[in-house]
Design a protein around this motif. Structure first.
Motif, PDB file in Angstrom:
ATOM      1  N   GLY A   1      55.137  19.212  13.025  1.00 46.73           N
ATOM      2  CA  GLY A   1      56.566  19.379  12.747  1.00 46.73           C
ATOM      3  C   GLY A   1      57.239  20.174  13.843  1.00 46.73           C
ATOM      4  N   GLY A   2      56.927  19.841  15.096  1.00 44.83           N
ATOM      5  CA  GLY A   2      57.654  20.417  16.232  1.00 44.83           C
ATOM      6  C   GLY A   2      58.833  19.504  16.545  1.00 44.83           C
ATOM      7  N   ILE A   3      59.448  19.734  17.716  1.00 51.84           N
ATOM      8  CA  ILE A   3      60.643  18.954  18.064  1.00 51.84           C
ATOM      9  C   ILE A   3      60.310  17.467  18.169  1.00 51.84           C
TER      10      ILE A   3
ATOM     11  N   VAL B   1      56.133  13.993   7.461  1.00 50.64           N
ATOM     12  CA  VAL B   1      55.802  14.865   8.596  1.00 50.64           C
ATOM     13  C   VAL B   1      54.930  15.990   8.057  1.00 50.64           C
ATOM     14  N   LEU B   2      53.764  16.189   8.665  1.00 54.69           N
ATOM     15  CA  LEU B   2      52.850  17.238   8.203  1.00 54.69           C
ATOM     16  C   LEU B   2      52.823  18.372   9.222  1.00 54.69           C
ATOM     17  N   GLU B   3      53.119  19.571   8.769  1.00 55.70           N
ATOM     18  CA  GLU B   3      53.139  20.737   9.658  1.00 55.70           C
ATOM     19  C   GLU B   3      52.264  21.822   9.032  1.00 55.70           C
ATOM     20  N   LYS B   4      51.308  22.314   9.809  1.00 55.24           N
ATOM     21  CA  LYS B   4      50.350  23.273   9.239  1.00 55.24           C
ATOM     22  C   LYS B   4      50.963  24.652   9.001  1.00 55.24           C
TER      23      LYS B   4
ATOM     24  N   GLY C   1      55.250  26.255  16.506  1.00 54.58           N
ATOM     25  CA  GLY C   1      54.632  25.805  17.756  1.00 54.58           C
ATOM     26  C   GLY C   1      55.526  26.082  18.959  1.00 54.58           C
ATOM     27  N   ALA C   2      55.260  25.391  20.065  1.00 54.19           N
ATOM     28  CA  ALA C   2      56.015  25.619  21.306  1.00 54.19           C
ATOM     29  C   ALA C   2      57.512  25.402  21.090  1.00 54.19           C
ATOM     30  N   SER C   3      57.856  24.519  20.148  1.00 45.36           N
ATOM     31  CA  SER C   3      59.284  24.205  19.949  1.00 45.36           C
ATOM     32  C   SER C   3      60.091  25.405  19.457  1.00 45.36           C
ATOM     33  N   GLY C   4      59.441  26.350  18.813  1.00 47.65           N
ATOM     34  CA  GLY C   4      60.174  27.543  18.370  1.00 47.65           C
ATOM     35  C   GLY C   4      60.002  28.699  19.329  1.00 47.65           C
ATOM     36  N   ARG C   5      59.351  28.476  20.458  1.00 44.17           N
ATOM     37  CA  ARG C   5      58.978  29.583  21.343  1.00 44.17           C
ATOM     38  C   ARG C   5      59.460  29.393  22.767  1.00 44.17           C
ATOM     39  N   ASN C   6      60.267  28.362  23.006  1.00 43.34           N
ATOM     40  CA  ASN C   6      60.557  28.033  24.412  1.00 43.34           C
ATOM     41  C   ASN C   6      61.864  28.650  24.899  1.00 43.34           C
ATOM     42  N   GLY C   7      62.139  28.395  26.186  1.00 40.96           N
ATOM     43  CA  GLY C   7      63.290  28.998  26.841  1.00 40.96           C
ATOM     44  C   GLY C   7      64.578  28.215  26.669  1.00 40.96           C
ATOM     45  N   GLY C   8      64.508  27.045  26.050  1.00 40.36           N
ATOM     46  CA  GLY C   8      65.724  26.263  25.787  1.00 40.36           C
ATOM     47  C   GLY C   8      66.374  25.676  27.031  1.00 40.36           C
TER      48      GLY C   8
ATOM     49  N   HIS D   1      47.934  21.428   6.335  1.00 39.88           N
ATOM     50  CA  HIS D   1      47.059  21.297   7.505  1.00 39.88           C
ATOM     51  C   HIS D   1      46.339  19.945   7.496  1.00 39.88           C
ATOM     52  N   VAL D   2      46.419  19.221   8.582  1.00 38.57           N
ATOM     53  CA  VAL D   2      45.650  17.966   8.700  1.00 38.57           C
ATOM     54  C   VAL D   2      44.211  18.338   9.046  1.00 38.57           C
ATOM     55  N   THR D   3      43.293  17.888   8.197  1.00 36.49           N
ATOM     56  CA  THR D   3      41.889  18.295   8.363  1.00 36.49           C
ATOM     57  C   THR D   3      40.975  17.118   8.737  1.00 36.49           C
TER      58      THR D   3
ATOM     59  N   LEU E   1      58.958  31.859  38.139  1.00 38.34           N
ATOM     60  CA  LEU E   1      59.896  32.755  37.440  1.00 38.34           C
ATOM     61  C   LEU E   1      61.127  31.960  37.021  1.00 38.34           C
ATOM     62  N   TYR E   2      61.607  32.191  35.786  1.00 36.59           N
ATOM     63  CA  TYR E   2      62.891  31.609  35.386  1.00 36.59           C
ATOM     64  C   TYR E   2      63.600  32.563  34.447  1.00 36.59           C
ATOM     65  N   PHE E   3      64.917  32.560  34.493  1.00 31.67           N
ATOM     66  CA  PHE E   3      65.694  33.407  33.584  1.00 31.67           C
ATOM     67  C   PHE E   3      67.093  32.829  33.429  1.00 31.67           C
TER      68      PHE E   3
ATOM     69  N   ALA F   1      54.802  34.436  23.061  1.00 34.89           N
ATOM     70  CA  ALA F   1      54.137  33.454  23.916  1.00 34.89           C
ATOM     71  C   ALA F   1      53.946  32.152  23.157  1.00 34.89           C
ATOM     72  N   GLY F   2      53.804  31.080  23.901  1.00 32.81           N
ATOM     73  CA  GLY F   2      53.500  29.776  23.306  1.00 32.81           C
ATOM     74  C   GLY F   2      52.599  29.043  24.277  1.00 32.81           C
ATOM     75  N   CYS F   3      52.197  27.847  23.909  1.00 35.73           N
ATOM     76  CA  CYS F   3      51.302  27.092  24.796  1.00 35.73           C
ATOM     77  C   CYS F   3      52.002  25.889  25.412  1.00 35.73           C
TER      78      CYS F   3
ATOM     79  N   PHE G   1      53.653  17.252  26.760  1.00 32.03           N
ATOM     80  CA  PHE G   1      54.964  17.449  27.380  1.00 32.03           C
ATOM     81  C   PHE G   1      55.066  18.736  28.207  1.00 32.03           C
ATOM     82  N   VAL G   2      53.940  19.317  28.549  1.00 33.62           N
ATOM     83  CA  VAL G   2      53.840  20.465  29.465  1.00 33.62           C
ATOM     84  C   VAL G   2      54.874  21.534  29.088  1.00 33.62           C
ATOM     85  N   GLY G   3      55.817  21.840  29.986  1.00 32.23           N
ATOM     86  CA  GLY G   3      56.818  22.881  29.721  1.00 32.23           C
ATOM     87  C   GLY G   3      58.204  22.297  29.635  1.00 32.23           C
ATOM     88  N   HIS G   4      58.299  20.992  29.280  1.00 28.48           N
ATOM     89  CA  HIS G   4      59.634  20.399  29.263  1.00 28.48           C
ATOM     90  C   HIS G   4      59.863  19.453  28.096  1.00 28.48           C
ATOM     91  N   GLY G   5      59.057  19.590  27.047  1.00 26.62           N
ATOM     92  CA  GLY G   5      59.179  18.658  25.924  1.00 26.62           C
ATOM     93  C   GLY G   5      60.435  18.857  25.109  1.00 26.62           C
ATOM     94  N   PHE G   6      60.923  20.087  25.119  1.00 24.43           N
ATOM     95  CA  PHE G   6      62.097  20.336  24.287  1.00 24.43           C
ATOM     96  C   PHE G   6      63.280  19.500  24.760  1.00 24.43           C
TER      97      PHE G   6
HETATM   98  C1  LIG Z   1      57.153  29.839  26.756  1.00 21.48           C
HETATM   99  C2  LIG Z   1      57.582  28.404  26.782  1.00 21.48           C
HETATM  100  C3  LIG Z   1      58.781  28.059  27.402  1.00 21.48           C
HETATM  101  C4  LIG Z   1      59.204  26.727  27.430  1.00 21.48           C
HETATM  102  N1  LIG Z   1      60.422  26.423  27.971  1.00 21.48           N
HETATM  103  C5  LIG Z   1      60.903  25.171  27.859  1.00 21.48           C
HETATM  104  C6  LIG Z   1      62.214  24.865  28.311  1.00 21.48           C
HETATM  105  O1  LIG Z   1      62.938  25.735  28.809  1.00 21.48           O
HETATM  106  N2  LIG Z   1      62.654  23.586  28.149  1.00 21.48           N
HETATM  107  C7  LIG Z   1      61.878  22.610  27.581  1.00 21.48           C
HETATM  108  O2  LIG Z   1      62.324  21.469  27.471  1.00 21.48           O
HETATM  109  N3  LIG Z   1      60.636  22.878  27.161  1.00 21.48           N
HETATM  110  C8  LIG Z   1      60.131  24.126  27.273  1.00 21.48           C
HETATM  111  N4  LIG Z   1      58.873  24.404  26.833  1.00 21.48           N
HETATM  112  C9  LIG Z   1      58.025  23.303  26.348  1.00 21.48           C
HETATM  113  C10 LIG Z   1      58.440  22.853  24.967  1.00 21.48           C
HETATM  114  O3  LIG Z   1      58.586  23.952  24.098  1.00 21.48           O
HETATM  115  C11 LIG Z   1      57.393  21.877  24.429  1.00 21.48           C
HETATM  116  O4  LIG Z   1      57.136  20.869  25.388  1.00 21.48           O
HETATM  117  C12 LIG Z   1      57.848  21.219  23.151  1.00 21.48           C
HETATM  118  O5  LIG Z   1      58.337  22.170  22.243  1.00 21.48           O
HETATM  119  C13 LIG Z   1      56.675  20.455  22.562  1.00 21.48           C
HETATM  120  O6  LIG Z   1      57.055  19.994  21.292  1.00 21.48           O
HETATM  121  P1  LIG Z   1      55.959  19.369  20.357  1.00 21.48           P
HETATM  122  O7  LIG Z   1      56.649  18.928  19.126  1.00 21.48           O
HETATM  123  O8  LIG Z   1      55.164  18.376  21.140  1.00 21.48           O
HETATM  124  O9  LIG Z   1      54.916  20.569  20.068  1.00 21.48           O
HETATM  125  P2  LIG Z   1      55.025  21.826  19.088  1.00 21.48           P
HETATM  126  O10 LIG Z   1      56.384  22.359  18.991  1.00 21.48           O
HETATM  127  O11 LIG Z   1      53.950  22.775  19.506  1.00 21.48           O
HETATM  128  O12 LIG Z   1      54.690  21.204  17.688  1.00 21.48           O
HETATM  129  C14 LIG Z   1      53.404  20.770  17.343  1.00 21.48           C
HETATM  130  C15 LIG Z   1      53.193  21.194  15.898  1.00 21.48           C
HETATM  131  O13 LIG Z   1      51.974  20.613  15.407  1.00 21.48           O
HETATM  132  C16 LIG Z   1      51.472  21.488  14.440  1.00 21.48           C
HETATM  133  N5  LIG Z   1      50.055  21.186  14.209  1.00 21.48           N
HETATM  134  C17 LIG Z   1      49.031  21.376  15.070  1.00 21.48           C
HETATM  135  N6  LIG Z   1      47.876  21.029  14.499  1.00 21.48           N
HETATM  136  C18 LIG Z   1      48.172  20.597  13.253  1.00 21.48           C
HETATM  137  C19 LIG Z   1      47.386  20.126  12.164  1.00 21.48           C
HETATM  138  N7  LIG Z   1      46.056  20.016  12.247  1.00 21.48           N
HETATM  139  N8  LIG Z   1      48.013  19.810  11.004  1.00 21.48           N
HETATM  140  C20 LIG Z   1      49.364  19.909  10.898  1.00 21.48           C
HETATM  141  N9  LIG Z   1      50.152  20.370  11.907  1.00 21.48           N
HETATM  142  C21 LIG Z   1      49.560  20.696  13.064  1.00 21.48           C
HETATM  143  C22 LIG Z   1      51.686  22.860  15.070  1.00 21.48           C
HETATM  144  O14 LIG Z   1      51.676  23.898  14.114  1.00 21.48           O
HETATM  145  C23 LIG Z   1      53.039  22.699  15.742  1.00 21.48           C
HETATM  146  O15 LIG Z   1      54.116  23.209  14.976  1.00 21.48           O
HETATM  147  C24 LIG Z   1      58.392  25.713  26.830  1.00 21.48           C
HETATM  148  C25 LIG Z   1      57.191  26.065  26.219  1.00 21.48           C
HETATM  149  C26 LIG Z   1      56.787  27.385  26.175  1.00 21.48           C
HETATM  150  C27 LIG Z   1      55.500  27.742  25.494  1.00 21.48           C
END
Ligand SMILES: Cc1cc2nc3c(=O)[nH]c(=O)nc-3n(C[C@H](O)[C@H](O)[C@H](O)COP(=O)(O)OP(=O)(O)OC[C@H]3O[C@@H](n4cnc5c(N)ncnc54)[C@H](O)[C@@H]3O)c2cc1C
Length: 495
Positions: A126-128, A147-150, A156-163, A287-289, A362-364, A418-420, A446-451
């Protein structure tokens, strides 16, 4: 309407908190992200107890489910200038850091009723990505979606990024996706009824080394060919945009005025509300198991709340995707890498663009609330699902930031987290059908640009799934490219 203030720093009223609870947010982390309480200068010291009390007296909320939100370092607001003086050994690997979670709250928050026995589409994550896809599928009439979110939404990264949102990329595919995403972001408030605080102040990339300068120049030409009017600027011209920058050792800059920043949390809420309104079930703390295979297909998704038989499974689990894919015996090449980030006390608006020094990662930028939000990659960071916060990051970031913007030396850091990043070998996502397991669709890497890519990718993916028409995106970025060697490298990666 009650005007009683619960969070004086962020003007969050009792009404706001009760409104969030009425919308179904029955845990403190979600209420924090929905209302913004606890994100101001006192970091929850004056409001957390009140919110916990309001939640505790809500019918149906078990006492064990009323848990505090994760405390974020530093313990006290601390000046960037002080942090910049910290001794950091660049040769040393970073430590795991302060753990992001207090205990194991998720079990207490798991709903008691079982998940639906069947669904057309099950989206794991349940990320972006998962939520934007659910919204787009439902808009096209495909509403039998779960949509299943653990965890909580935004965990996840979607709630932790720089926007950050930019059209300056190194490949045609990413430029075009980002252009479409920005278009959709501009329409978001009108369509979803929620403000995502999009501010198009531009992105200003700075280059110190010759190699990075050449990369910016080469990519600017590519942008121009795609209608993105990136300009190459001398350091003097860059200083006209941000007069406070020292531009120490900077050789040149690239600037595109229509890039910008958004506030991540409401973006997720918008997609989640819209999907739910159209009949999608978004199941948090689930949680998906397991993934049940049957004759070259996936037959069902197993969770800690029961099993869902389904036609299609979408793997949108971000940095956890390799782990989840493994449940079906599928190997993904993505690797998680921690990225740390912080936010300062709010300042009067002065910083137009998001500034990034590509050499160091570096970014800000300055958010609409006035905070400086920024991060920096660490070349010593090992692969792993690590989300702890470190003092090392504070020192490295503060030094790099104040080298370019010394005027921020007296500004205090309020919180770090922090996020991954979900990193693939060519910095591009994994999309489309899984070879040998046709009804498992990939949507990760989606590395660091999925949002910023999510609006456009989810739109294309929903259209491709519902219409059945071919779309080059899902063959070009298919998992098969890693074995066939047809990689397409993206080189405009920050950090
Ligand atoms: C510090 C930081 C800065 C960033 N800055 C930017 C930026 O400026 N601009 C930008 O575009 N992107 C940025 N990104 C990258 C962006 O945040 C990610 O690429 C994007 O949020 C990925 O979305 P997602 O839905 O794939 O993953 P996530 O948001 O991580 O969602 C995946 C979800 O799956 C859930 N999950 C995992 N395993 C299970 C399971 N077994 N069962 C059920 N649920 C599960 C997790 O809990 C998680 O919520 C940044 C990332 C970080 C960490």
């Amino acid at each position: 309407m009650s005007k009683a203030l619960v969070c004086p720093c962020e003007d969050v009223t009792l009404d706001d908190v009760e409104g969030a609870i009425a919308k179904g947010f029955h845990d403190v982390e979600s209420i924090k992200r929905y209302t913004g309480f606890g994100t101001g200068i006192c970091q929850g010291k004056s409001c957390l107890n009140t919110v916990a009390q309001v939640l505790a007296r809500t019918p149906g909320v078990a006492p064990a489910a009323v848990l505090p939100f994760t405390p974020r370092p530093p313990l006290e607001p601390t000046e960037l200038g002080v942090l910049a003086a910290l001794q950091v050994d660049e040769a040393e690997a970073p430590s795991p850091g302060v753990p992001p979670f207090l205990g194991a709250p998720v079990a207490a928050l798991r709903p008691e009723e079982p998940v639906p026995a069947r669904a057309d589409v099950v989206i794991i994550g349940g990320g972006i990505m998962g939520l934007a896809l659910a919204h787009n599928l439902a808009k096209r009439g495909c509403t039998d979606v779960v949509v299943l979110e653990k965890d909580y939404l935004c965990a996840g990264a979607s709630g932790r990024n720089g926007g950050g949102v930019r059209m300056q990329w190194g490949t045609e595919a990413n430029i075009e996706l980002a252009k479409r995403s920005v278009e959709l972001m501009k329409q978001f408030a009108g369509e979803m009824g929620i403000n995502i605080w999009l501010r198009q102040g531009g992105y200003l990339f700075l280059a110190k080394s010759q190699a990075i300068a050449e990369r910016l120049e080469r990519n600017a030409k590519l942008h121009n060919r795609h209608g993105v009017r990136t300009e190459i600027l001398s350091p003097e011209a860059a200083r006209e945009l941000v007069p406070q920058l020292t531009l120490k050792d900077v050789a040149l800059a690239a600037y595109h005025p229509e890039d910008g920043v958004i506030f991540p949390w409401p973006f997720l809420w918008g997609y989640a509300h819209s999907a739910r309104k159209r009949g999608v079930r978004v199941e948090t703390f689930t949680h998906v198991t397991g993934l049940l295979r049957s004759g070259g297909r996936l037959a069902a998704v197993q969770t800690d709340r029961g099993e869902i038989a389904c036609q299609t499974v979408v793997l949108a689990s971000g940095a956890w995707s390799p782990q989840v894919a493994q449940l079906a015996g599928v190997a993904l090449p993505n690797q998680p890498h921690r990225h740390e980030i912080l936010s300062t006390e709010p300042l009067k608006p002065f910083l137009g663009p998001l500034v990034s020094l590509l050499d160091s990662g570096l970014y800000f930028s300055q958010s609409m609330r006035g905070e400086i939000v920024g991060g920096m990659g660490d070349p010593r960071e090992p692969a792993g699902l690590e989300q702890g916060s470190t003092l090392r990051f504070l020192g490295r970031f503060a030094r790099a930031l104040t080298e370019q913007l010394p005027v921020l030396g007296k500004v205090k850091v309020l919180r770090q987290w922090a996020g991954c990043y979900d990193v693939t070998p060519d910095n591009n996502p994994i999309l489309g059908r899984t070879p040998g397991l046709e009804n498992l669709l990939q949507m990760s890497g989606f590395v660091g640009h999925g949002f910023m890519m999510a609006p456009a990718v989810a739109e294309r993916m929903a259209e491709w799934m519902v219409s059945g028409q071919a779309d080059d995106l899902f063959s070009r970025f298919n998992l098969a490219r890693f074995s066939s060697g047809t990689l397409e490298r993206e080189d405009m990666i920050i950090g």
